[in-house]
Design a protein around this motif. Structure first.
Motif, mmCIF file in Angstrom:
data_model
loop_
_atom_site.group_PDB
_atom_site.id
_atom_site.type_symbol
_atom_site.label_atom_id
_atom_site.label_comp_id
_atom_site.label_asym_id
_atom_site.label_seq_id
_atom_site.Cartn_x
_atom_site.Cartn_y
_atom_site.Cartn_z
ATOM 1 N N PRO A 291 39.721 35.762 57.581
ATOM 2 C CA PRO A 291 39.069 37.340 57.540
ATOM 3 C C PRO A 291 39.314 38.228 56.215
ATOM 4 O O PRO A 291 40.302 37.702 55.522
ATOM 5 N N PRO A 292 38.413 39.104 56.152
ATOM 6 C CA PRO A 292 39.374 39.837 54.352
ATOM 7 C C PRO A 292 40.372 40.152 54.943
ATOM 8 O O PRO A 292 41.274 40.740 53.402
ATOM 9 N N ASP A 293 41.675 40.703 55.600
ATOM 10 C CA ASP A 293 42.230 41.255 55.541
ATOM 11 C C ASP A 293 43.769 40.146 55.999
ATOM 12 O O ASP A 293 44.915 40.325 54.469
ATOM 13 N N GLN A 294 43.467 38.717 55.581
ATOM 14 C CA GLN A 294 44.120 37.144 55.080
ATOM 15 C C GLN A 294 43.307 37.336 53.240
ATOM 16 O O GLN A 294 44.260 36.468 53.079
ATOM 17 N N TRP A 295 42.942 37.551 52.855
ATOM 18 C CA TRP A 295 42.199 37.613 51.389
ATOM 19 C C TRP A 295 43.123 37.075 50.607
ATOM 20 O O TRP A 295 44.466 38.204 50.754
ATOM 21 N N THR A 296 43.990 36.876 49.663
ATOM 22 C CA THR A 296 45.118 36.958 48.482
ATOM 23 C C THR A 296 44.100 36.329 47.180
ATOM 24 O O THR A 296 45.130 36.835 46.153
ATOM 25 N N VAL A 297 42.742 36.061 47.508
ATOM 26 C CA VAL A 297 42.617 35.355 45.943
ATOM 27 C C VAL A 297 41.458 36.686 46.106
ATOM 28 O O VAL A 297 40.886 37.562 45.305
ATOM 29 N N GLN A 298 40.409 36.223 46.701
ATOM 30 C CA GLN A 298 39.005 37.979 46.942
ATOM 31 C C GLN A 298 39.965 38.528 46.942
ATOM 32 O O GLN A 298 40.884 38.464 47.692
ATOM 33 N N GLY A 299 39.533 39.720 46.985
ATOM 34 C CA GLY A 299 39.353 41.418 47.216
ATOM 35 C C GLY A 299 41.456 41.113 45.964
ATOM 36 O O GLY A 299 40.776 42.820 45.831
ATOM 37 N N GLN A 300 41.286 40.866 44.664
ATOM 38 C CA GLN A 300 41.950 40.899 43.414
ATOM 39 C C GLN A 300 40.822 40.683 42.680
ATOM 40 O O GLN A 300 40.057 40.132 42.353
ATOM 41 N N SER A 301 40.753 41.744 41.206
ATOM 42 C CA SER A 301 40.341 41.859 40.412
ATOM 43 C C SER A 301 40.976 40.657 39.354
ATOM 44 O O SER A 301 41.317 41.611 37.900
ATOM 45 N N LEU A 302 40.372 39.671 39.750
ATOM 46 C CA LEU A 302 40.611 38.842 38.738
ATOM 47 C C LEU A 302 39.683 38.514 36.775
ATOM 48 O O LEU A 302 39.027 39.221 37.513
ATOM 49 N N PRO A 303 40.170 37.828 36.281
ATOM 50 C CA PRO A 303 39.507 38.708 35.372
ATOM 51 C C PRO A 303 38.042 37.192 35.061
ATOM 52 O O PRO A 303 38.258 36.134 35.816
ATOM 53 N N LYS A 304 37.225 37.751 33.954
ATOM 54 C CA LYS A 304 35.829 36.849 34.467
ATOM 55 C C LYS A 304 36.372 35.277 33.521
ATOM 56 O O LYS A 304 37.003 35.109 33.096
ATOM 57 N N VAL A 305 35.647 34.597 34.682
ATOM 58 C CA VAL A 305 35.564 32.871 34.384
ATOM 59 C C VAL A 305 34.980 33.114 32.939
ATOM 60 O O VAL A 305 33.867 33.461 32.963
ATOM 61 N N GLU A 306 35.311 32.555 31.640
ATOM 62 C CA GLU A 306 35.115 31.682 31.046
ATOM 63 C C GLU A 306 34.864 32.993 29.921
ATOM 64 O O GLU A 306 34.042 33.190 29.000
ATOM 65 N N GLY A 307 35.352 33.416 30.326
ATOM 66 C CA GLY A 307 34.909 35.691 29.498
ATOM 67 C C GLY A 307 35.766 35.131 28.143
ATOM 68 O O GLY A 307 34.338 36.228 27.253
#
Length: 720
Positions: A208-224
């Motif tokens: 569930p979203p309240d257990q996310w550790t990767v989703q919900g984060q502002s990760l940089p663009k893959v291959e940006g």
């Protein structure tokens, strides 16, 4: 409209370019995948409701059977690399990153370990297209289930190897660990030398979203980095050995028929081949420059019939309504109570007409394709939002089975709904077949402006009635041609009648970012502002009085608070507000404009947008989508319009077609409402719909001039 998101959205009629149902015969051979990928773990999926999962695209015939086997989604190799397969494509919305986050979340591996294969009809599961803001609400949950299935199998393998209860094992950072004994084993070791297949469970084991550790984060663009350094190769950058370049002879006007050609001069140019097939005339040459010179050397005679022009557009649309053959059904004509009786009893009545012009998609990269024949097999690299749809078009055009056609979509230079069809792919393939060599064809900017399809123009008539206390009692809304997206009112009105009327169109038209939701929200939210002033109420207070939906109320209140609604305005400045609901997203936008009455100039000074689309997957990327929508929306709101006369586009280049510039961009502020209790929705379209009415209402606030047409000030504001 409840708090629970409904993602089964029917196909809107304004997707005119998708009128023909695509063929659907894609099957995945597991043995071929293992042969291609080598040993490891392969995740396949069987869906109980495959029809519902294929969420967007042209409608299907009821007698067509859908394959139960959707295909292979994920492969975990012996080297620990995770390869994920999806028919969705990257067109600038950065979905490659957010989908990678979904897999990383459930499989418990770093995002850097994930390779996303997208939009390759030979390798990825079938998908009808990347549009309708459907990737996040449909593909993200699917890939989470895929990754969870892989994680479950890996834990089971470790439990069997160690002969322990699997419930005590945990997966993290690409390995399975036994907390009691402290021993661990990497995923790659567990699958080494094996060919394992796991089917996705019907249940949803996702976190569930309240257990996310990767989703919900502002990760940089893959291959940006590849995009900003130029390493990434777009469709127009693709090359093959012995490649030739193609160019097409275009008709004199829309709908013209070729009477005769004289290609003698073009054929005298060294290494040039002219291809003539019915109305199709093209050339292949060693370079794009030579191909362009050869096309100019062809003498052609065309026959064209007289056609409507821009000056009569809206009158033409009203007079040429046709019966819609494939509308959404009764849901597209909501009717409640008695509008006539309610209007008769209303303290105030208002009847207004709003119009919307055709506008062009104007993507950074025009249509492009590279085609190669190998015997009777065809491979095409092209920029499209519908690789499988283009595969069907190619198979039909050349009368070959779809199994002999492969379409690959390198991340393309934007689409905005304008790259659903495969014209460039078919043209390149026809030339390549004639030349017996690979052929690349890239449309010019003028071709993109003229021969692509446009956002539909429309006429919207609104009749409404309101009590003196601000309660709306009657609402009648008719849209001609523009479309049904966003046509339903989200305000609580007891008596209403809403209807879409399909019409003949002078220009080729089709999907555009947010579809007709932009037009329908412009008309509705402008009318709401007019009604508020009619009863001398603050526009925000008036909206909230007639709005019960908590999610919409929340974004209106959040935008107003951040904007400082009701504060003192500078001289010649005006405030406006607009918002709504579309594709399971909720939006409210406040705008401040400055008007130079003498010069007739309108400057958008500040824009504040509050947006809520359920649980947020990547906050920074969501802000980018919202800000990008607002910047793009400035064009259609203020000055973008296709000018045409008798079958010819008159402003088919950037020097004459006005798009937003850096100097047009206002201060943009964004408020994100993160609802972790609601499934994530897409954000590529909804944020645009609040801008135009907010600007129009702000112009009225500053000047007292009500503008009911889009674009609002293509030639400046005329005051007085």
């Amino acid at each position: 409209m409840s708090g629970k998101a409904d993602f089964q959205i029917a196909l809107e009629p304004e997707r005119y370019e998708l009128a023909t149902p695509p063929a659907y015969r894609f099957e995945v051979d597991r043995r071929e995948f293992f042969k291609f990928l080598g040993a490891g773990l392969l995740i396949v999926g069987v869906l109980k409701n495959a029809h519902a999962f294929q969420e967007s695209g042209a409608g299907r015939r009821p007698d067509e059977s859908l394959p139960k086997e959707i295909g292979a989604w994920l492969h975990l190799g012996e080297d620990g690399a995770v390869t994920v397969y999806t028919g969705k494509v990257e067109v600038g919305q950065n979905i490659r990153t957010s989908l990678s986050q979904c897999v990383a979340e459930e499989l418990l591996v770093p995002v850097s370990k994930i390779r996303m294969v997208m939009g390759d009809t030979q390798l990825t599961p079938f998908d009808l297209g990347t549009f309708g803001s459907r990737t996040t609400p449909t593909m993200s949950p699917q890939l989470r289930k895929v990754a969870a299935a892989a994680r479950d199998l890996l834990i089971g393998l470790a439990a069997a190897q160690w002969q322990v209860d699997r419930k005590r094992l945990v997966a993290t950072d690409g390995k399975v660990t036994d907390p009691e004994t402290k021993r661990s084993v990497e995923y790659a070791v567990l699958v080494k030398g094996q060919q394992l297949t796991q089917t996705i469970s019907a249940e949803d084991p996702s976190l569930p979203p309240d257990q996310w550790t990767v989703q919900g984060q502002s990760l940089p663009k893959v291959e940006g980095r590849d995009f900003v350094t130029g390493k990434h190769r777009y469709p127009s950058d693709q090359k093959l050995p012995e490649m030739l370049h193609g160019k097409i002879l275009r008709p004199a006007s829309f709908g013209a028929t070729l009477i005769s050609i004289d290609a003698h001069e073009a054929e005298q140019i060294p290494a040039v081949t002219v291809v003539h097939d019915g109305n199709f005339v093209g050339v292949v040459a060693p370079s794009a420059e030579v191909a362009a010179r050869a096309v100019k050397a062809i003498r052609a005679e065309w026959k064209a019939e007289p056609q409507p022009s821009q000056k009569e557009l809206f009158e033409y649309l009203k007079k040429n309504a046709v019966e819609a053959k494939d509308s959404i059904g009764n849901a597209s004509r909501p009717e409640a109570g008695s509008v006539g009786k309610a209007l008769a009893s209303a303290d105030h009545r208002l009847q207004q007409t709003y119009t919307v012009s055709y506008i062009a998609h104007a993507p950074l990269e025009p249509r492009a394709a590279l085609a190669q024949w190998s015997g009777d097999h065809l491979t095409v690299w092209t920029g499209t939002q519908r690789p499988f749809g283009v595969r069907s078009e190619l198979a039909e055009a050349f009368r070959i089975p779809e199994e002999r056609v492969r379409v690959l979509m390198p991340d393309t230079g934007s689409g905005y709904g304008g790259k659903h069809t495969g014209e460039a792919a078919i043209e390149a393939a026809r030339l390549a077949r004639a030349a017996n060599r690979p052929v690349k064809l890239v449309w010019t900017r003028e071709e993109e402006f003229t021969w692509a399809y446009f956002r539909p123009a429309g006429v919207i008539e609104v009749t409404s009635g309101v009590r003196g206390d601000g309660t709306i009692v009657a609402w009648e809304f008719h849209n001609y041609n523009s479309g049904e997206a966003g046509i339903k009112t989200y305000y609580d009105i007891a008596n209403q009648k809403i209807e879409f009327h399909a019409t003949k169109s002078p220009l080729r038209q089709g999907s555009y970012r947010a579809l007709a939701a932009t037009a329908n929200h412009f008309a509705r939210e402008s009318c709401m502002d007019e009604l508020a002033h009619l009863v001398n109420m603050d526009p925000l207070v008036f909206r909230l009085k007639n709005l019960k939906n908590e999610r919409l109320r929340a974004v209106f209140e959040a935008a107003a608070e951040k904007f400082g609604w009701g504060r003192q305005k500078a001289a010649s400045h005006g405030f406006g507000i607009g918002g709504g609901f579309e594709k399971a997203g909720n939006i409210a936008t406040c705008a401040e404009v400055a008007v130079d009455r003498k010069a007739g100039e309108v400057k958008v000074v500040r824009v504040v947008t509050a947006f809520e689309c359920g649980a947020i997957v990547n906050p920074d990327n969501l802000r980018n989508q919202i800000e990008g929508s607002n910047i793009m929306g400035l064009g259609g709101a203020l000055f973008e319009a296709v000018e045409f006369e008798n079958g010819r586009v008159l402003n088919g280049r950037f020097s004459s077609y006005r798009v937003p510039r850096f100097s047009d961009v206002p201060l943009i502020e964004t408020v994100l409402l993160n609802r972790k209790d609601i499934p994530s929705a897409g954000a590529g379209e909804c944020p645009m719909i609040g801008l135009a009415p907010a600007i129009g209402n702000a112009i009225f606030d500053a000047t007292g001039v009500r503008i009911r047409s889009l674009p609002m000030v293509p030639n400046g504001l005329k005051v007085g």
